[in-house]
Design a protein around this motif. Structure first.
Motif, short mmCIF file in Angstrom:
data_model
loop_
_atom_site.label_atom_id
_atom_site.label_comp_id
_atom_site.label_asym_id
_atom_site.label_seq_id
_atom_site.Cartn_x
_atom_site.Cartn_y
_atom_site.Cartn_z
N ASP A 1 -6.42 6.12 1.22
CA ASP A 1 -5.61 5.05 1.77
C ASP A 1 -6.62 4.22 2.44
N GLY B 1 1.58 -6.85 -0.32
CA GLY B 1 0.94 -6.31 -1.60
C GLY B 1 -0.08 -5.27 -1.27
N THR C 1 1.19 6.84 5.56
CA THR C 1 0.41 7.63 4.73
C THR C 1 1.12 8.86 4.59
N TYR D 1 -2.92 3.88 17.96
CA TYR D 1 -1.48 4.30 17.69
C TYR D 1 -0.65 4.77 18.88
N LEU E 1 0.33 4.23 -2.64
CA LEU E 1 0.24 5.33 -2.20
C LEU E 1 1.11 6.44 -3.12
N THR F 1 -3.48 8.28 11.75
CA THR F 1 -3.08 7.33 10.85
C THR F 1 -2.01 6.48 10.91
N VAL G 1 -8.12 8.26 5.31
CA VAL G 1 -7.92 6.94 5.87
C VAL G 1 -9.15 6.58 6.71
N LYS H 1 -3.57 -6.80 7.47
CA LYS H 1 -4.96 -6.04 6.90
C LYS H 1 -5.91 -7.32 6.68
N ALA I 1 -6.09 1.07 3.20
CA ALA I 1 -5.15 0.01 3.56
C ALA I 1 -5.83 -0.95 4.62
N CYS J 1 0.91 -1.14 -0.07
CA CYS J 1 0.16 -0.13 0.07
C CYS J 1 1.00 1.20 -0.11
N THR J 2 2.09 1.14 0.75
CA THR J 2 3.03 2.49 0.55
C THR J 2 3.32 2.48 -0.77
N GLN K 1 -0.91 -6.28 3.31
CA GLN K 1 -0.03 -6.87 4.29
C GLN K 1 -0.68 -7.85 5.19
N SER L 1 -3.90 -2.27 1.09
CA SER L 1 -2.73 -3.12 1.53
C SER L 1 -3.32 -4.42 1.55
C1 LIG Z 1 -0.86 -0.74 6.79
C2 LIG Z 1 -1.05 0.59 6.26
C3 LIG Z 1 -0.30 1.21 5.27
C4 LIG Z 1 0.91 0.48 4.64
O1 LIG Z 1 0.53 -0.87 4.06
P1 LIG Z 1 1.77 -1.54 3.35
O2 LIG Z 1 0.98 -2.64 2.50
O3 LIG Z 1 2.46 -2.36 4.60
O4 LIG Z 1 2.75 -0.75 2.49
C5 LIG Z 1 -0.74 2.51 4.63
N1 LIG Z 1 -1.75 3.03 5.40
C6 LIG Z 1 -2.43 2.82 6.25
C7 LIG Z 1 -3.54 3.58 6.89
C8 LIG Z 1 -2.15 1.33 6.82
O5 LIG Z 1 -2.77 0.87 8.01
#
Ligand SMILES: *Cc1c(COP(=O)(O)O)cnc(C)c1O
Length: 415
Positions: A174, A210, A107, A338, A82, A103, A148, A203, A176, A78-79, A200, A198
């Protein structure tokens, strides 16, 4: 009342309850069979091979169908998605991008990696971006806003779109951590100009690592595909041209067929996973809603909640702290959202530490970009007063009951 585990009593659970990672709990024959196909075909690359299985392409088709969008491209994270979205929108050095105060670090980090600078917008009591504060943080450099949906909670995207359009901002979602969330039946990720997911492991569905970019905008999508694949557009499917004016230098953020194989099996399971998490969440909320002193974080559309988390709010930081400590001692893994700190308080962001010379891209503006601890008062208010509980589609009745029992036990002693 039984003595709290925090003070030496017997905990509700002997082993800590953590059943996050919803996607991997659903791994099964479907993922295995798709993977075996790719391996047997010896074709792990998405664009060519001795016997291409088109896993990534079919996953993208499934994404388009599930989300009702024209285009989807699988990417590596997801990075990455973005960064791709920002680059597709033409954003880079000298530009600012609005990011919500609450977030994950990626992000804001993705904005810097794309050569632009994040500025932070406060949240409201949903802990998602406050649409009406977007205009307060926009200036002549601002090109886009990233929204987000946090922990499955839908963002007020109708209002965000109104505000963003007034200001001429691109909207990047975003999504994710909230695949499957929606507002008024319209999925998160499809309201803005471009949506980023995302895959990952934390998620809702996962391939370990991915991501996916979705859009209804042909031009943005073409640029996204080119940026993710060295400036190329390999699958000529009608509306695209490869003329010199459309070409630019890109990156490699391509998804492999091995990832695509698992992603294709996982997307079919999304609605099952979200459906079960919703049941779990409703059950827990119903069982604790009478407790005085506990408030649920506001959700703007219950039906659109992907329900991967439950967030409780307390009226003081001290109560939230002790509640979270006591619940962990009972064997229920929780924390303040967080760690109770806005994303801009993460040191590398707060001190604007970049990998580049002369603190690029923060050096691109007439006036310095200034971050202060108190610039987003609502984020500072709500985040340390929260108790974030990850929910799972795999919770058994006993797990759900343990959460309820532990919350009631702790609340009775502490609130
Ligand atoms: C996990 C997450 C990301 C990053 O996702 P990756 O696939 O690990 O790069 C970005 N934004 C938010 C809000 C997330 O929770």
């Amino acid at each position: 009342m039984s003595k709290l585990a925090l003070y030496g009593g017997a905990p509700v659970r002997k082993t800590v309850l953590y059943k996050g990672w919803p996607g991997i709990r659903e791994y099964g024959l479907e993922e295995i069979e798709n993977l075996v196909k790719v391996i047997k075909a010896r074709s792990p690359f998405r664009y060519y091979g001795p016997d291409l299985q088109n896993m990534v392409k079919n996953f993208e088709k499934s994404m388009c169908e599930r989300f009702g969008v024209k285009h989807a491209v699988g990417v590596t994270s997801c990075t990455a998605s973005l960064i791709i979205a920002l680059k597709a929108a033409g954003i880079g050095p000298g530009d600012k991008v609005i990011v919500p105060a609450c977030t994950f670090v990626a992000t804001a980090g993705a904005v810097v990696c794309a050569g632009a600078v994040p500025v932070f917008c406060d949240v409201d009591d949903t802990m998602n971006i406050d649409p009406y504060k977007i205009k307060d943080v926009a200036d002549k450099y601002t090109k886009a806003v990233i929204t987000v949906p946090l922990g499955g909670f839908p963002v007020q995207m109708d209002k965000v779109m109104e505000e963003a359009r007034k200001l001429g901002l691109i909207v990047i979602e975003d999504v994710a951590q909230s695949m499957g969330a929606s507002l008024n039946g319209k999925p998160m990720g499809t309201w803005g100009d471009i949506g980023c997911f995302s895959l990952q492991m934390n998620k809702i569905i996962t391939t370990g690592e991915g991501g996916v970019v979705i859009s209804n905008n042909d031009t943005l999508f073409e640029r996204a595909v080119r940026y993710h694949d060295q400036g190329q557009y390999r699958e000529q499917e009608g509306f695209l041209t490869n003329s010199a004016e459309h070409v630019f230098i890109g990156q490699n953020y391509r998804m492999s067929e091995l990832t695509g194989a698992v992603a294709l099996a996982q997307i079919e399971k999304l609605d099952i996973i979200v459906g079960r998490m919703k049941q779990v969440k409703k059950h827990i909320k119903d069982a604790i809603k009478d407790i005085p002193g506990i408030r649920f974080k506001r959700v703007i559309d219950e039906d659109g909640d992907a329900a991967c988390s439950l967030t409780l709010l307390f009226d003081t930081v001290e109560k939230a702290d002790i509640f979270n400590k006591a619940l962990n001692a009972e064997g229920i893994a929780v924390s303040a959202q967080y760690g109770g700190r806005p994303v801009y308080m993460i040191p590398q962001i707060f001190h604007q530490k970049t990998v580049d010379r002369d603190n690029f891209p923060f050096n691109q503006f007439d006036e310095p970009v200034v971050y202060t601890e108190d610039m987003c008062p609502n984020a500072n208010y709500y985040m340390p007063r929260s108790c974030f509980i990850s929910l799972s589609a795999e919770f058994e009745d006993g797990d759900v009951q343990d959460i309820i029992t532990a919350i009631r036990k702790v609340a009775a002693e502490i609130l």
